[in-house]
Design a protein around this motif. Structure first.
Motif, PDB file in Angstrom:
ATOM      1  N   LEU A 205       0.363  -1.173  -0.334  1.00 48.02           N
ATOM      2  CA  LEU A 205      -0.108  -0.169  -0.023  1.00 48.02           C
ATOM      3  C   LEU A 205       0.589   1.564  -0.005  1.00 48.02           C
ATOM      4  O   LEU A 205       1.647   1.709   1.031  1.00 48.02           O
ATOM      5  N   VAL A 206       0.657   2.020  -1.078  1.00 44.14           N
ATOM      6  CA  VAL A 206       1.286   2.837  -1.403  1.00 44.14           C
ATOM      7  C   VAL A 206       0.767   4.643  -1.210  1.00 44.14           C
ATOM      8  O   VAL A 206      -0.274   4.205  -1.064  1.00 44.14           O
TER       9      VAL A 206
ATOM     10  N   PRO B 157      -8.087   5.775   2.487  1.00 45.81           N
ATOM     11  CA  PRO B 157      -8.573   4.386   1.684  1.00 45.81           C
ATOM     12  C   PRO B 157      -9.668   4.101   1.601  1.00 45.81           C
ATOM     13  O   PRO B 157     -10.293   2.977   1.419  1.00 45.81           O
ATOM     14  N   ASP B 158     -10.690   5.626   1.645  1.00 44.98           N
ATOM     15  CA  ASP B 158     -12.111   4.733   1.839  1.00 44.98           C
ATOM     16  C   ASP B 158     -12.147   4.723  -0.209  1.00 44.98           C
ATOM     17  O   ASP B 158     -13.170   4.261  -0.763  1.00 44.98           O
ATOM     18  N   ARG B 159     -10.760   5.074  -0.946  1.00 42.05           N
ATOM     19  CA  ARG B 159     -10.764   5.121  -2.367  1.00 42.05           C
ATOM     20  C   ARG B 159      -9.715   4.295  -3.202  1.00 42.05           C
ATOM     21  O   ARG B 159      -8.707   5.224  -3.588  1.00 42.05           O
ATOM     22  N   PRO B 160      -9.212   3.123  -2.627  1.00 38.05           N
ATOM     23  CA  PRO B 160      -8.448   3.107  -2.603  1.00 38.05           C
ATOM     24  C   PRO B 160      -7.941   2.376  -4.455  1.00 38.05           C
ATOM     25  O   PRO B 160      -8.776   2.114  -5.048  1.00 38.05           O
TER      26      PRO B 160
ATOM     27  N   VAL C 264      -0.670  -0.568  -4.599  1.00 41.90           N
ATOM     28  CA  VAL C 264      -2.076  -0.163  -4.342  1.00 41.90           C
ATOM     29  C   VAL C 264      -1.845   0.939  -3.773  1.00 41.90           C
ATOM     30  O   VAL C 264      -0.814   1.534  -2.494  1.00 41.90           O
ATOM     31  N   ARG C 265      -1.960   2.799  -4.077  1.00 44.29           N
ATOM     32  CA  ARG C 265      -2.322   3.434  -3.967  1.00 44.29           C
ATOM     33  C   ARG C 265      -2.954   3.777  -2.721  1.00 44.29           C
ATOM     34  O   ARG C 265      -4.498   3.231  -2.584  1.00 44.29           O
TER      35      ARG C 265
END
Length: 101
Positions: free
Chosen positions: A33-34, A77-80, A72-73
């Motif tokens: 996770l970036v 967190p609600d819009r990975p 994954v950007r």
């Protein structure tokens, strides 16, 4: 004692620093996770918190994005957003075709 996973069972191991070279090959699928510097500042408002510095050292020394199957950007967190997908499939796409912006 160790216990073997049942056939078809999925085990999820979550945590920071899991894409170090010592653990290479230890997982069937990995995701990194970036989070941008601004995202880190939002999460760690305390200037004395050592975690952002430790995370930057991990990024520089281990390059987890280069080791992960999925990148994954995760600034929101609600819009990975999947940036890189190295899982592949049976299509004719090359890896560069699966890099998303």
């Amino acid at each position: 004692p160790t216990t073997a996973a049942a056939p078809g069972q999925v085990i999820i191991v979550a945590g920071p620093y899991l894409l170090r070279w010592e653990l290479a090959g230890g997982f069937d699928l990995t995701a990194h996770l970036v989070v941008s510097a601004a995202g880190l500042r939002r999460r760690f408002a305390d200037d004395g918190d050592p975690r952002p510095g430790a995370w930057q050292l991990y990024l520089a020394s281990c390059d987890p994005a280069a080791r992960a199957d999925l990148v994954v950007r995760y600034d929101h967190p609600d819009r990975p957003a999947v940036l890189i997908d190295r899982l592949g499939d049976d299509s004719d796409e090359s890896e560069s075709d699966r890099v998303r912006t």
